[in-house]
Design a protein around this motif. Structure first.
Motif, PDB file in Angstrom:
ATOM      1  N   MET A  28     -19.211   6.392   7.698  1.00 34.94           N
ATOM      2  CA  MET A  28     -17.795   6.523   8.103  1.00 34.94           C
ATOM      3  C   MET A  28     -16.899   5.731   7.145  1.00 34.94           C
ATOM      4  SD  MET A  28     -16.016   5.532  11.716  1.00 34.94           S
ATOM      5  CE  MET A  28     -16.160   3.763  11.559  1.00 34.94           C
ATOM      6  N   SER A  29     -15.829   6.354   6.694  1.00 40.01           N
ATOM      7  CA  SER A  29     -14.867   5.664   5.830  1.00 40.01           C
ATOM      8  C   SER A  29     -13.560   5.490   6.575  1.00 40.01           C
ATOM      9  CB  SER A  29     -14.588   6.483   4.576  1.00 40.01           C
ATOM     10  OG  SER A  29     -15.764   6.701   3.864  1.00 40.01           O
ATOM     11  N   SER A  30     -12.754   4.572   6.055  1.00 40.12           N
ATOM     12  CA  SER A  30     -11.417   4.380   6.610  1.00 40.12           C
ATOM     13  C   SER A  30     -10.419   4.979   5.608  1.00 40.12           C
ATOM     14  CB  SER A  30     -11.178   2.876   6.787  1.00 40.12           C
ATOM     15  OG  SER A  30      -9.846   2.673   7.138  1.00 40.12           O
TER      16      SER A  30
ATOM     17  N   GLY B 219       0.092  -4.541   3.571  1.00 39.00           N
ATOM     18  CA  GLY B 219      -0.491  -5.138   4.782  1.00 39.00           C
ATOM     19  C   GLY B 219      -1.419  -4.145   5.478  1.00 39.00           C
ATOM     20  N   LEU B 220      -0.994  -2.878   5.533  1.00 43.81           N
ATOM     21  CA  LEU B 220      -1.818  -1.856   6.202  1.00 43.81           C
ATOM     22  C   LEU B 220      -3.154  -1.688   5.486  1.00 43.81           C
ATOM     23  CD1 LEU B 220       0.555   1.128   7.064  1.00 43.81           C
ATOM     24  CD2 LEU B 220      -0.669  -0.368   8.653  1.00 43.81           C
ATOM     25  N   LEU B 221      -3.088  -1.606   4.158  1.00 44.12           N
ATOM     26  CA  LEU B 221      -4.323  -1.407   3.397  1.00 44.12           C
ATOM     27  C   LEU B 221      -5.266  -2.582   3.606  1.00 44.12           C
ATOM     28  CD1 LEU B 221      -3.236   0.144  -0.042  1.00 44.12           C
ATOM     29  CD2 LEU B 221      -4.050   1.281   1.999  1.00 44.12           C
ATOM     30  N   LYS B 222      -4.681  -3.763   3.651  1.00 42.98           N
ATOM     31  CA  LYS B 222      -5.495  -4.972   3.800  1.00 42.98           C
ATOM     32  C   LYS B 222      -6.141  -5.020   5.187  1.00 42.98           C
ATOM     33  CE  LYS B 222      -5.158  -9.730   2.381  1.00 42.98           C
ATOM     34  NZ  LYS B 222      -4.287 -10.783   1.929  1.00 42.98           N
ATOM     35  N   SER B 223      -5.310  -4.824   6.210  1.00 38.34           N
ATOM     36  CA  SER B 223      -5.820  -5.017   7.570  1.00 38.34           C
ATOM     37  C   SER B 223      -6.763  -3.893   8.005  1.00 38.34           C
ATOM     38  CB  SER B 223      -4.661  -5.126   8.557  1.00 38.34           C
ATOM     39  OG  SER B 223      -3.936  -3.912   8.567  1.00 38.34           O
ATOM     40  N   SER B 224      -6.610  -2.709   7.418  1.00 40.96           N
ATOM     41  CA  SER B 224      -7.441  -1.591   7.898  1.00 40.96           C
ATOM     42  C   SER B 224      -8.722  -1.427   7.079  1.00 40.96           C
ATOM     43  CB  SER B 224      -6.646  -0.287   7.845  1.00 40.96           C
ATOM     44  OG  SER B 224      -6.328   0.013   6.501  1.00 40.96           O
ATOM     45  N   GLY B 225      -8.862  -2.193   6.003  1.00 43.85           N
ATOM     46  CA  GLY B 225     -10.049  -2.037   5.148  1.00 43.85           C
ATOM     47  C   GLY B 225     -10.150  -0.626   4.591  1.00 43.85           C
ATOM     48  N   THR B 226      -9.011  -0.085   4.167  1.00 45.44           N
ATOM     49  CA  THR B 226      -8.959   1.312   3.696  1.00 45.44           C
ATOM     50  C   THR B 226      -9.859   1.531   2.476  1.00 45.44           C
ATOM     51  OG1 THR B 226      -6.716   1.567   4.512  1.00 45.44           O
ATOM     52  CG2 THR B 226      -7.376   3.054   2.750  1.00 45.44           C
ATOM     53  N   ASP B 227     -10.652   2.626   2.532  1.00 40.62           N
ATOM     54  CA  ASP B 227     -11.509   2.992   1.398  1.00 40.62           C
ATOM     55  C   ASP B 227     -10.811   3.973   0.460  1.00 40.62           C
ATOM     56  OD1 ASP B 227     -14.018   1.708   2.403  1.00 40.62           O
ATOM     57  OD2 ASP B 227     -13.695   3.124   4.047  1.00 40.62           O
TER      58      ASP B 227
ATOM     59  N   GLN C 135      -4.022  -0.884  -6.032  1.00 42.51           N
ATOM     60  CA  GLN C 135      -4.641  -1.781  -7.029  1.00 42.51           C
ATOM     61  C   GLN C 135      -4.671  -3.226  -6.521  1.00 42.51           C
ATOM     62  OE1 GLN C 135      -3.622  -4.221  -9.258  1.00 42.51           O
ATOM     63  NE2 GLN C 135      -1.383  -4.104  -9.327  1.00 42.51           N
ATOM     64  N   LYS C 136      -3.669  -3.618  -5.746  1.00 39.96           N
ATOM     65  CA  LYS C 136      -3.646  -4.995  -5.238  1.00 39.96           C
ATOM     66  C   LYS C 136      -4.699  -5.214  -4.151  1.00 39.96           C
ATOM     67  CE  LYS C 136       0.644  -6.928  -6.629  1.00 39.96           C
ATOM     68  NZ  LYS C 136       1.583  -5.951  -7.172  1.00 39.96           N
ATOM     69  N   ASN C 137      -5.106  -4.148  -3.480  1.00 40.75           N
ATOM     70  CA  ASN C 137      -6.080  -4.274  -2.383  1.00 40.75           C
ATOM     71  C   ASN C 137      -7.439  -3.690  -2.723  1.00 40.75           C
ATOM     72  OD1 ASN C 137      -4.683  -5.405   0.177  1.00 40.75           O
ATOM     73  ND2 ASN C 137      -3.198  -3.990  -0.727  1.00 40.75           N
ATOM     74  N   ASN C 138      -7.633  -3.407  -4.033  1.00 41.12           N
ATOM     75  CA  ASN C 138      -8.928  -2.918  -4.470  1.00 41.12           C
ATOM     76  C   ASN C 138      -9.345  -1.593  -3.821  1.00 41.12           C
ATOM     77  OD1 ASN C 138     -10.809  -3.539  -6.392  1.00 41.12           O
ATOM     78  ND2 ASN C 138     -12.278  -4.350  -4.874  1.00 41.12           N
ATOM     79  N   VAL C 139      -8.371  -0.746  -3.513  1.00 40.89           N
ATOM     80  CA  VAL C 139      -8.693   0.602  -3.018  1.00 40.89           C
ATOM     81  C   VAL C 139      -8.912   1.481  -4.238  1.00 40.89           C
ATOM     82  CG1 VAL C 139      -7.854   2.610  -1.721  1.00 40.89           C
ATOM     83  CG2 VAL C 139      -7.328   0.296  -0.918  1.00 40.89           C
ATOM     84  N   LYS C 140     -10.077   2.085  -4.320  1.00 35.54           N
ATOM     85  CA  LYS C 140     -10.479   2.733  -5.586  1.00 35.54           C
ATOM     86  C   LYS C 140     -10.431   4.251  -5.550  1.00 35.54           C
ATOM     87  CE  LYS C 140     -11.426  -0.888  -8.138  1.00 35.54           C
ATOM     88  NZ  LYS C 140     -10.465  -1.257  -9.171  1.00 35.54           N
ATOM     89  N   LYS C 141      -9.944   4.814  -4.462  1.00 34.14           N
ATOM     90  CA  LYS C 141      -9.902   6.291  -4.392  1.00 34.14           C
ATOM     91  C   LYS C 141      -8.521   6.737  -3.955  1.00 34.14           C
ATOM     92  CE  LYS C 141     -13.001   8.755  -4.749  1.00 34.14           C
ATOM     93  NZ  LYS C 141     -14.088   9.578  -4.341  1.00 34.14           N
ATOM     94  N   PHE C 142      -7.919   7.604  -4.745  1.00 32.14           N
ATOM     95  CA  PHE C 142      -6.545   8.030  -4.479  1.00 32.14           C
ATOM     96  C   PHE C 142      -6.432   9.537  -4.705  1.00 32.14           C
ATOM     97  CE2 PHE C 142      -1.966   8.430  -5.322  1.00 32.14           C
ATOM     98  CZ  PHE C 142      -1.417   7.547  -4.403  1.00 32.14           C
ATOM     99  N   ILE C 143      -6.000  10.243  -3.678  1.00 27.96           N
ATOM    100  CA  ILE C 143      -5.782  11.693  -3.803  1.00 27.96           C
ATOM    101  C   ILE C 143      -4.281  11.933  -3.708  1.00 27.96           C
ATOM    102  CG2 ILE C 143      -6.344  13.988  -2.876  1.00 27.96           C
ATOM    103  CD1 ILE C 143      -8.878  12.431  -3.508  1.00 27.96           C
ATOM    104  N   PHE C 144      -3.745  12.637  -4.680  1.00 32.64           N
ATOM    105  CA  PHE C 144      -2.300  12.869  -4.739  1.00 32.64           C
ATOM    106  C   PHE C 144      -2.006  14.353  -4.537  1.00 32.64           C
ATOM    107  CE2 PHE C 144       1.411  13.794  -7.649  1.00 32.64           C
ATOM    108  CZ  PHE C 144       2.383  13.287  -6.787  1.00 32.64           C
ATOM    109  N   ALA C 145      -1.101  14.631  -3.596  1.00 29.78           N
ATOM    110  CA  ALA C 145      -0.685  16.025  -3.358  1.00 29.78           C
ATOM    111  C   ALA C 145       0.321  16.418  -4.416  1.00 29.78           C
ATOM    112  CB  ALA C 145      -0.056  16.155  -1.971  1.00 29.78           C
ATOM    113  N   SER C 146      -0.164  17.158  -5.408  1.00 28.49           N
ATOM    114  CA  SER C 146       0.752  17.693  -6.410  1.00 28.49           C
ATOM    115  C   SER C 146       1.057  19.147  -6.057  1.00 28.49           C
ATOM    116  CB  SER C 146       0.142  17.548  -7.809  1.00 28.49           C
ATOM    117  OG  SER C 146       1.115  17.916  -8.772  1.00 28.49           O
ATOM    118  N   SER C 147       1.593  19.872  -7.003  1.00 25.30           N
ATOM    119  CA  SER C 147       2.109  21.189  -6.645  1.00 25.30           C
ATOM    120  C   SER C 147       1.994  22.169  -7.810  1.00 25.30           C
ATOM    121  CB  SER C 147       3.587  21.033  -6.267  1.00 25.30           C
ATOM    122  OG  SER C 147       4.233  22.269  -6.263  1.00 25.30           O
ATOM    123  N   SER C 148       1.836  23.426  -7.473  1.00 24.17           N
ATOM    124  CA  SER C 148       1.828  24.477  -8.509  1.00 24.17           C
ATOM    125  C   SER C 148       3.150  24.493  -9.266  1.00 24.17           C
ATOM    126  CB  SER C 148       1.602  25.849  -7.860  1.00 24.17           C
ATOM    127  OG  SER C 148       2.628  26.127  -6.940  1.00 24.17           O
ATOM    128  N   SER C 149       4.195  23.935  -8.664  1.00 27.01           N
ATOM    129  CA  SER C 149       5.508  23.971  -9.326  1.00 27.01           C
ATOM    130  C   SER C 149       5.518  23.138 -10.610  1.00 27.01           C
ATOM    131  CB  SER C 149       6.612  23.504  -8.368  1.00 27.01           C
ATOM    132  OG  SER C 149       6.367  22.184  -7.985  1.00 27.01           O
TER     133      SER C 149
END
Ligand code: NAD
Length: 318
Positions: A1-3, A71-79, A116-130
């Motif tokens: 399970m990931s957060s 704060g959210l990233l830190k407290s939730s242990g987001t992956d 980067q400040k909370n060491n979260v190493k996975k980022f998905i960005f919603a881009s667009s065909s536009s």
């Protein structure tokens, strides 16, 4: 399970994604400010199902609040972060371009900074065909982008550039997903399929901008969610992917399908072309197929049938 933090998780695509992530057993933190880009009551309906789940937490706030996000990233242990929050809408961006700089560019950089400040190493960005702008379809990710035809498109392109920079500087594994005209239950009320459905079912004229020759690669929301989930599992530094259906449909054909499914006559009023629109979109999905195993499953006729079924129940309830 990931957060997983999902920004814009109360919106159309975000609410479907959150439900799927919960089904897959993840912890989901949804950050959404319920802005009034359309009726926030619609977004309340969107999150109703997820709110009943014990692994779901909703934070009603703004991605532009840097200390809150950190704060959210830190407290939730987001992956991982799936960043969907944005001002969407090509035409509106021409009227209020600075708002798009704030939310779609500054908001994206602010999230990358928090990662980067909370060491979260996975980022998905919603881009667009536009982002392809004046390119000729079919669009491939390695094509030199054409001129973006709206501030929205330029802002999404800019977001991709920042993802690449943060990936290089901090080793954040970033995927930019270029969505192609997404439709399905909960579609934003400003989008064509939904406005057409409403007008046709109420016996009113639909408005088509231009001469009816424009075409789009319409992609069902479940297929988009499949692509996002696959990108979360991808182990690569930086990639851009098209998430489309690879099947371009002329707007007149779309309208005909809608009329048939609604069993109503369609009355069309043609208006001059609008600034910001491109004549056609079509995704080359070879790269997404190869690296993500992406394979859209819902054909337009079937997707429209599902959408119309949802819409009729939904408008009865409201
Ligand atoms: P949507 O408007 O339904 O969802 C976006 C959500 O982001 C909304 O719930 C909104 O309240 C939230 N939001 C906006 N600004 C915010 C802020 N400052 N702080 C917190 N939350 C904020 O839009 P959608 O159609 O679900 O699109 C989701 C993403 O996909 C967007 O980034 C959009 O640009 C992109 N996209 C969508 C399509 C499409 O066809 N729907 C196509 C290409 C790209």
């Amino acid at each position: 399970m990931s957060s997983i933090l999902v920004t814009g998780g109360a919106g159309f695509i975000g609410s479907h994604l959150c439900e799927r992530l919960l089904l897959l057993g993840h912890e989901v933190l949804c950050l959404d400010n319920f802005n009034n880009s359309y009726d926030p009551a619609i977004k309340r309906c969107n999150v109703a199902k997820a709110l009943r789940h014990s692994h779901y937490r909703l934070v009603e706030d703004d991605i532009l609040d840097e200390s809150l996000v950190r704060g959210l990233l830190k407290s939730s242990g987001t992956d991982a972060v799936v960043h969907l929050a944005a001002l969407a809408g090509v035409r509106r961006s021409i009227l209020t371009p600075l708002d798009y700089v704030d939310v779609d560019i500054k908001g994206t950089v602010s999230l990358l900074e928090a990662c980067q400040k909370n060491n979260v190493k996975k980022f998905i960005f919603a881009s667009s065909s536009s982002v392809y702008g004046t390119c000729r379809p079919p669009f491939r990710e390695d094509a030199a982008p054409g001129a973006q035809t709206s501030p929205y498109a330029a802002a999404k392109h800019c977001g991709e550039l920042y993802c690449r920079t943060y990936s290089l500087l901090y080793g954040i594994k970033a995927s930019c997903l270029r969505f192609f005209t997404v439709y399905g239950p909960r579609q934003r009320p400003d989008m064509a399929i939904r406005t057409f459905t409403k007008a046709i079912s109420e016996g009113r004229d639909i408005f088509i901008y231009g001469d009816g020759s424009s075409s789009r690669d319409y992609t069902y929301v479940d297929d988009i969610v499949d692509g996002i989930i696959a990108a979360l599992d991808l182990d690569r530094e930086f990639e851009i992917f098209n998430l489309g259906n690879s099947n371009t449909v002329n707007i007149m054909n779309l309208v005909e399908i809608l009329g048939n499914k609604l069993k109503k006559e369609v009355h069309i009023c043609f208006l001059p072309e609008q600034q910001g629109d491109v004549p056609a979109t079509c995704a080359d999905i070879g790269k997404a197929a190869g690296l993500l195993g992406y394979s859209p499953k819902v054909k337009l006729e079937e997707g429209i049938e599902r959408f119309v079924g949802w819409y009729m129940n939904y408008s009865d309830e409201r």
